[in-house]
Motif scaffolding. Structure first.
Motif, mmCIF file in Angstrom:
data_model
loop_
_atom_site.group_PDB
_atom_site.id
_atom_site.type_symbol
_atom_site.label_atom_id
_atom_site.label_comp_id
_atom_site.label_asym_id
_atom_site.label_seq_id
_atom_site.Cartn_x
_atom_site.Cartn_y
_atom_site.Cartn_z
ATOM 1 N N UNK A 71 -19.029 -9.109 52.806
ATOM 2 C CA UNK A 71 -18.006 -8.092 53.031
ATOM 3 C C UNK A 71 -16.979 -8.100 51.907
ATOM 4 N N UNK A 72 -16.512 -9.284 51.535
ATOM 5 C CA UNK A 72 -15.505 -9.393 50.476
ATOM 6 C C UNK A 72 -16.069 -8.944 49.127
ATOM 7 N N UNK A 73 -17.324 -9.292 48.830
ATOM 8 C CA UNK A 73 -17.949 -8.857 47.572
ATOM 9 C C UNK A 73 -18.073 -7.332 47.527
ATOM 10 N N UNK A 74 -18.474 -6.733 48.639
ATOM 11 C CA UNK A 74 -18.648 -5.273 48.694
ATOM 12 C C UNK A 74 -17.330 -4.537 48.485
ATOM 13 N N UNK A 75 -16.207 -5.178 48.780
ATOM 14 C CA UNK A 75 -14.897 -4.549 48.632
ATOM 15 C C UNK A 75 -14.386 -4.543 47.190
ATOM 16 N N UNK A 76 -14.967 -5.373 46.329
ATOM 17 C CA UNK A 76 -14.531 -5.392 44.934
ATOM 18 C C UNK A 76 -14.949 -4.087 44.263
ATOM 19 N N UNK A 77 -14.051 -3.468 43.519
ATOM 20 C CA UNK A 77 -14.255 -2.125 42.972
ATOM 21 C C UNK A 77 -15.482 -1.968 42.082
ATOM 22 N N UNK A 78 -15.751 -2.832 41.106
ATOM 23 C CA UNK A 78 -16.905 -2.562 40.239
ATOM 24 C C UNK A 78 -18.251 -2.973 40.834
ATOM 25 N N UNK A 79 -18.272 -3.383 42.119
ATOM 26 C CA UNK A 79 -19.521 -3.801 42.755
ATOM 27 C C UNK A 79 -20.254 -2.575 43.290
ATOM 28 N N UNK A 80 -21.520 -2.420 42.878
ATOM 29 C CA UNK A 80 -22.355 -1.311 43.362
ATOM 30 C C UNK A 80 -23.081 -1.686 44.647
ATOM 31 N N UNK A 81 -23.625 -2.912 44.669
ATOM 32 C CA UNK A 81 -24.479 -3.280 45.793
ATOM 33 C C UNK A 81 -24.512 -4.799 45.934
ATOM 34 N N UNK A 82 -24.544 -5.278 47.190
ATOM 35 C CA UNK A 82 -24.714 -6.691 47.500
ATOM 36 C C UNK A 82 -25.918 -6.800 48.422
ATOM 37 N N UNK A 83 -26.888 -7.641 48.030
ATOM 38 C CA UNK A 83 -28.094 -7.839 48.839
ATOM 39 C C UNK A 83 -28.259 -9.329 49.101
ATOM 40 N N UNK A 84 -28.451 -9.677 50.364
ATOM 41 C CA UNK A 84 -28.750 -11.060 50.739
ATOM 42 C C UNK A 84 -30.264 -11.186 50.801
ATOM 43 N N UNK A 85 -30.863 -11.700 49.739
ATOM 44 C CA UNK A 85 -32.323 -11.804 49.673
ATOM 45 C C UNK A 85 -32.872 -12.641 50.815
ATOM 46 N N UNK A 86 -32.109 -13.604 51.270
ATOM 47 C CA UNK A 86 -32.537 -14.487 52.345
ATOM 48 C C UNK A 86 -32.783 -13.704 53.630
ATOM 49 N N UNK A 87 -32.056 -12.613 53.832
ATOM 50 C CA UNK A 87 -32.178 -11.836 55.062
ATOM 51 C C UNK A 87 -33.051 -10.593 54.917
ATOM 52 N N UNK A 88 -33.257 -10.122 53.692
ATOM 53 C CA UNK A 88 -34.003 -8.880 53.468
ATOM 54 C C UNK A 88 -35.485 -9.054 53.768
ATOM 55 N N UNK A 89 -36.025 -10.207 53.464
ATOM 56 C CA UNK A 89 -37.445 -10.447 53.674
ATOM 57 C C UNK A 89 -37.973 -11.370 52.606
ATOM 58 N N UNK A 90 -39.297 -11.368 52.419
ATOM 59 C CA UNK A 90 -39.869 -12.285 51.419
ATOM 60 C C UNK A 90 -39.327 -11.990 50.014
ATOM 61 N N UNK A 91 -38.987 -13.054 49.301
ATOM 62 C CA UNK A 91 -38.478 -12.891 47.944
ATOM 63 C C UNK A 91 -38.968 -14.056 47.089
ATOM 64 N N UNK A 92 -38.854 -13.869 45.792
ATOM 65 C CA UNK A 92 -39.251 -14.883 44.821
ATOM 66 C C UNK A 92 -37.984 -15.396 44.152
ATOM 67 N N UNK A 93 -37.893 -16.702 43.970
ATOM 68 C CA UNK A 93 -36.770 -17.259 43.215
ATOM 69 C C UNK A 93 -37.312 -18.261 42.216
ATOM 70 N N UNK A 94 -36.697 -18.271 41.044
ATOM 71 C CA UNK A 94 -37.105 -19.182 39.979
ATOM 72 C C UNK A 94 -35.879 -19.654 39.214
ATOM 73 N N UNK A 95 -36.075 -20.787 38.551
ATOM 74 C CA UNK A 95 -35.041 -21.360 37.711
ATOM 75 C C UNK A 95 -35.726 -21.882 36.458
ATOM 76 N N UNK A 96 -35.023 -21.834 35.345
ATOM 77 C CA UNK A 96 -35.520 -22.367 34.089
ATOM 78 C C UNK A 96 -34.715 -23.611 33.744
#
Length: 171
Positions: A71-96
């Motif tokens: 909620x707080x992130x979505x209220x910041x003016x230059x923010x277009x979209x906030x997505x919680x990948x953990x809740x949206x469904x299957x996702x891929x994460x990687x680190x280098x």
């Protein structure tokens, strides 16, 4: 009467923002001001004209805290979209990670053998050391680093997590 504390959950958030000076400081300040912790933070420009960036934030907290962060992130003016990948469904994460290991003789041979098993690629080699490049889940990198500690670990550099929803749709 015993008050039960809500379980802390790990969440991967992607935040699409205008690429402007100070936005990262504002987001980090929002976390700091409310006492939220950032486990991992990555930022990269994602458009050809350099006008939009994608920030990936890994954080922990009970569901109500994660909702408050979103909620707080979505209220910041230059923010277009906030997505919680953990809740949206299957996702891929990687680190280098870049992992520097020093050693000679049998330890050097063993470091190369372990690197091959983990599919870590040597990107720099001297007669006394290697720098390995490894991409994967954070747990894979943690395991590799733990093994390299026994073989002459010198230094570790990690990018932080980048995540993306699986399938043809954009998050």
């Amino acid at each position: 009467m015993k008050i039960q504390k809500a379980a802390s959950e790990r969440h991967v958030l992607t935040v699409t923002v205008d690429n402007e000076a100070g936005i990262l400081a504002r987001i980090a300040g929002m976390f700091t001001a409310r006492g939220y912790n950032i486990d991992s933070l990555t930022v990269a420009d994602i458009t050809e004209n350099h006008s939009v960036s994608r920030i990936t934030i890994v954080t922990h907290g009970p569901p109500n805290v994660i909702d408050q962060i979103r909620f707080q992130l979505e209220r910041l003016v230059p923010v277009h979209k906030v997505v919680d990948l953990t809740e949206v469904g299957p996702y891929v994460e990687r680190e280098l990670a870049l992992i520097k290991v020093a050693g000679t003789g049998e330890k050097r041979v063993e470091a190369l053998r372990v690197a091959e098993i983990f599919r870590a690629r040597p990107v720099d080699t001297t007669t006394e050391s290697f720098v390995f490049e490894l991409t994967g889940a954070p747990e894979k990198i943690d395991s590799f680093v733990a093994l390299m500690r026994e073989l002459g670990l010198v230094e570790v550099g990690r990018t932080g997590i980048v995540g993306m929803i699986r399938g043809a749709t954009e998050a």
